[in-house]
Design an enzyme around this catalytic site. Structure first.
Site, PDB file in Angstrom:
ATOM      1  N   ASN A 180      19.989  -5.197 -15.601  1.00 24.50           N
ATOM      2  CA  ASN A 180      21.044  -4.404 -16.240  1.00 24.50           C
ATOM      3  C   ASN A 180      21.546  -3.434 -15.184  1.00 24.50           C
ATOM      4  O   ASN A 180      20.884  -2.445 -14.869  1.00 24.50           O
ATOM      5  CB  ASN A 180      20.476  -3.642 -17.451  1.00 24.50           C
ATOM      6  CG  ASN A 180      21.489  -2.686 -18.060  1.00 24.50           C
ATOM      7  OD1 ASN A 180      22.674  -2.716 -17.702  1.00 24.50           O
ATOM      8  ND2 ASN A 180      21.042  -1.840 -18.974  1.00 24.50           N
ATOM      9  N   TRP A 181      22.709  -3.761 -14.641  1.00 24.53           N
ATOM     10  CA  TRP A 181      23.230  -2.941 -13.528  1.00 24.53           C
ATOM     11  C   TRP A 181      23.772  -1.598 -14.010  1.00 24.53           C
ATOM     12  O   TRP A 181      24.070  -0.732 -13.198  1.00 24.53           O
ATOM     13  CB  TRP A 181      24.337  -3.707 -12.796  1.00 24.53           C
ATOM     14  CG  TRP A 181      23.863  -4.892 -12.005  1.00 24.53           C
ATOM     15  CD1 TRP A 181      22.581  -5.403 -11.950  1.00 24.53           C
ATOM     16  CD2 TRP A 181      24.656  -5.713 -11.136  1.00 24.53           C
ATOM     17  NE1 TRP A 181      22.539  -6.480 -11.110  1.00 24.53           N
ATOM     18  CE2 TRP A 181      23.796  -6.698 -10.591  1.00 24.53           C
ATOM     19  CE3 TRP A 181      25.994  -5.722 -10.772  1.00 24.53           C
ATOM     20  CZ2 TRP A 181      24.243  -7.677  -9.705  1.00 24.53           C
ATOM     21  CZ3 TRP A 181      26.447  -6.690  -9.885  1.00 24.53           C
ATOM     22  CH2 TRP A 181      25.586  -7.661  -9.352  1.00 24.53           C
ATOM     23  N   LYS A 182      23.996  -1.461 -15.317  1.00 28.84           N
ATOM     24  CA  LYS A 182      24.571  -0.225 -15.878  1.00 28.84           C
ATOM     25  C   LYS A 182      25.913   0.071 -15.190  1.00 28.84           C
ATOM     26  O   LYS A 182      26.637  -0.861 -14.863  1.00 28.84           O
ATOM     27  CB  LYS A 182      23.553   0.916 -15.779  1.00 28.84           C
ATOM     28  CG  LYS A 182      22.190   0.504 -16.392  1.00 28.84           C
ATOM     29  CD  LYS A 182      21.233   1.633 -16.582  1.00 28.84           C
ATOM     30  CE  LYS A 182      19.930   1.103 -17.207  1.00 28.84           C
ATOM     31  NZ  LYS A 182      18.969   2.167 -17.502  1.00 28.84           N
ATOM     32  N   HIS A 214      21.924  -0.978 -26.228  1.00 28.85           N
ATOM     33  CA  HIS A 214      21.107  -0.273 -25.245  1.00 28.85           C
ATOM     34  C   HIS A 214      20.967   1.196 -25.649  1.00 28.85           C
ATOM     35  O   HIS A 214      21.909   1.786 -26.207  1.00 28.85           O
ATOM     36  CB  HIS A 214      21.738  -0.391 -23.853  1.00 28.85           C
ATOM     37  CG  HIS A 214      20.804   0.068 -22.777  1.00 28.85           C
ATOM     38  ND1 HIS A 214      20.664   1.397 -22.461  1.00 28.85           N
ATOM     39  CD2 HIS A 214      19.940  -0.610 -21.997  1.00 28.85           C
ATOM     40  CE1 HIS A 214      19.743   1.498 -21.512  1.00 28.85           C
ATOM     41  NE2 HIS A 214      19.291   0.305 -21.209  1.00 28.85           N
ATOM     42  N   GLU A 241      21.192   3.808 -24.018  1.00 30.21           N
ATOM     43  CA  GLU A 241      22.230   4.687 -23.460  1.00 30.21           C
ATOM     44  C   GLU A 241      23.499   4.619 -24.301  1.00 30.21           C
ATOM     45  O   GLU A 241      24.211   5.619 -24.455  1.00 30.21           O
ATOM     46  CB  GLU A 241      22.497   4.306 -21.991  1.00 30.21           C
ATOM     47  CG  GLU A 241      21.326   4.740 -21.108  1.00 30.21           C
ATOM     48  CD  GLU A 241      21.091   3.864 -19.897  1.00 30.21           C
ATOM     49  OE1 GLU A 241      21.981   3.100 -19.511  1.00 30.21           O
ATOM     50  OE2 GLU A 241      19.977   3.955 -19.332  1.00 30.21           O
ATOM     51  N   GLU A 286      12.578  -1.559 -25.256  1.00 27.68           N
ATOM     52  CA  GLU A 286      12.711  -0.548 -24.202  1.00 27.68           C
ATOM     53  C   GLU A 286      12.354   0.826 -24.762  1.00 27.68           C
ATOM     54  O   GLU A 286      13.200   1.481 -25.393  1.00 27.68           O
ATOM     55  CB  GLU A 286      14.156  -0.517 -23.685  1.00 27.68           C
ATOM     56  CG  GLU A 286      14.622  -1.823 -23.076  1.00 27.68           C
ATOM     57  CD  GLU A 286      15.725  -1.602 -22.058  1.00 27.68           C
ATOM     58  OE1 GLU A 286      15.536  -2.051 -20.918  1.00 27.68           O
ATOM     59  OE2 GLU A 286      16.742  -0.967 -22.370  1.00 27.68           O
ATOM     60  N   GLY A 297      14.296   4.755 -16.684  1.00 23.79           N
ATOM     61  CA  GLY A 297      14.759   5.553 -15.560  1.00 23.79           C
ATOM     62  C   GLY A 297      13.874   6.744 -15.243  1.00 23.79           C
ATOM     63  O   GLY A 297      14.264   7.640 -14.494  1.00 23.79           O
ATOM     64  N   SER A 321      11.507   1.100 -16.446  1.00 16.38           N
ATOM     65  CA  SER A 321      10.830   1.286 -15.160  1.00 16.38           C
ATOM     66  C   SER A 321       9.970   0.088 -14.753  1.00 16.38           C
ATOM     67  O   SER A 321       8.933   0.247 -14.131  1.00 16.38           O
ATOM     68  CB  SER A 321       9.990   2.575 -15.171  1.00 16.38           C
ATOM     69  OG  SER A 321      10.824   3.700 -15.404  1.00 16.38           O
ATOM     70  N   GLY A 352      16.451  -2.187 -14.928  1.00 13.22           N
ATOM     71  CA  GLY A 352      17.546  -1.310 -14.534  1.00 13.22           C
ATOM     72  C   GLY A 352      17.519  -1.065 -13.035  1.00 13.22           C
ATOM     73  O   GLY A 352      17.987  -1.875 -12.236  1.00 13.22           O
ATOM     74  N   GLY A 353      16.966   0.080 -12.642  1.00 10.29           N
ATOM     75  CA  GLY A 353      16.983   0.504 -11.242  1.00 10.29           C
ATOM     76  C   GLY A 353      16.576  -0.578 -10.249  1.00 10.29           C
ATOM     77  O   GLY A 353      17.234  -0.768  -9.220  1.00 10.29           O
TER      78      GLY A 353
HETATM   79  P1  13P Z   1      15.031   1.252 -15.564  1.00  9.74           P
HETATM   80  O1  13P Z   1      14.424  -0.082 -15.132  1.00  9.74           O
HETATM   81  O2  13P Z   1      15.884   1.876 -14.519  1.00  9.74           O
HETATM   82  O3  13P Z   1      14.008   2.162 -16.154  1.00  9.74           O
HETATM   83  O4  13P Z   1      16.041   0.868 -16.752  1.00  9.74           O
HETATM   84  C1  13P Z   1      15.600   0.080 -17.783  1.00  9.74           C
HETATM   85  C2  13P Z   1      16.748  -0.274 -18.630  1.00  9.74           C
HETATM   86  O5  13P Z   1      17.347   0.578 -19.268  1.00  9.74           O
HETATM   87  C3  13P Z   1      17.185  -1.669 -18.651  1.00  9.74           C
HETATM   88  O6  13P Z   1      18.123  -1.883 -19.647  1.00  9.74           O
END
Ligand code: 13P
Length: 249
Positions: A9-11, A94, A96, A166, A172, A211, A232-233
């Site tokens: 997930n590149w956000k 998600h 967010e 999640e 994050g 994470s 994510g990251g």
């Molecule tokens: P991180 O891997 O950066 O914690 O993000 C997880 C995430 O929100 C994937 O959708």
């Protein structure tokens, strides 16, 4: 039994030129993957990414979808628009989007129905906040989020849905659920699906997200209930993401 699925997930990261460079670096690193490999990118990257991944084992995903087929919804994208751009998967709900954009369980359900109708595979995100875990609400909450998201789908449609567990406190932050915590809560989600839809629950793939990285992916993926990851990251660097994808090597 269930084929693992690792999705990035590149956000809100990567311009088209950066997206092209990332995916081109990723292609050779993940070509032997035993799992399904997906990159969920900003919509402005669809064109370059879909062209770059042609003929490879990487699939394209989006980060959201609107529930209406078309109309006066400034800034939104319909499922058919995504399909025509080569998108096969779409993240829905998600945390967010729930936190910053007013996403609710009801709109998650509407988006899920639209995605499935268009032939997209939804990746539906559920998960508790830290205070909810501490208050003992995790199991009730993730069960409720999951069942509302799936309402109106048939068991045959649910078979192809992906759920991402999640925990919000792990996103994050560098904090991960322990392997056992993640496995246990994912088991709860599966039982919630079974309670309403029966044994199709054994076919639904449920990812962990929060994470997840090259260091902790092996332990998480060794758990029997965990069928993959939403990253994510660590999905923003080809080498890191490929190490998660190649968790079995
Ligand atoms: P991180 O891997 O950066 O914690 O993000 C997880 C995430 O929100 C994937 O959708």
């Amino acid at each position: 039994m269930r084929k693992p699925i690792i999705a990035g997930n590149w956000k809100m990261n990567k311009t088209p030129s950066e997206a092209k460079a990332l995916v081109e670096a990723l292609i050779p690193l993940v070509k032997e993957a035993v799992c399904d490999v997906v990159v969920c990118t900003p919509a402005v990257d669809f064109a370059v990414v879909s062209k770059a991944i042609e003929g490879t084992n990487i699939k394209l995903g989006a980060e959201n979808v609107h529930w209406a087929a078309s109309g006066a919804y400034t800034g939104e994208l319909s499922a058919d628009m995504l399909k025509e751009c080569g998108v096969e998967y779409v993240i829905i709900g998600h945390s967010e989007r729930r936190q910053y954009f007013g996403e609710t369980d009801a709109t998650v359900n509407q988006r899920t129905l639209a995605a499935v109708k268009a032939g997209l595979t939804p990746i539906i995100c559920v998960g508790e906040k830290r205070e909810q875990r501490e208050a003992g609400y995790t199991n009730a909450l993730v069960s409720y989020q999951t069942l509302i998201a799936l309402a109106g789908l048939t068991p045959e449609q649910i078979e192809n849905v992906v759920i991402a567990y999640e925990p919000v406190w792990a996103i994050g932050t560098g904090l991960t659920a322990t392997d056992e915590q993640a496995n246990e809560t994912i088991g709860v989600i599966r039982e919630a699906i079974r309670s309403t839809y029966g044994d199709v629950a054994d076919k639904v793939r449920i990812q962990y997200g929060g994470s997840m990285n090259p260091k902790n992916c092996k332990g998480l993926m060794a758990q029997p209930e965990i069928d993959g990851g939403l990253i994510g990251g660590a999905s923003l660097k080809a080498e890191d993401f490929s190490k998660v994808v190649n968790f079995d090597k």
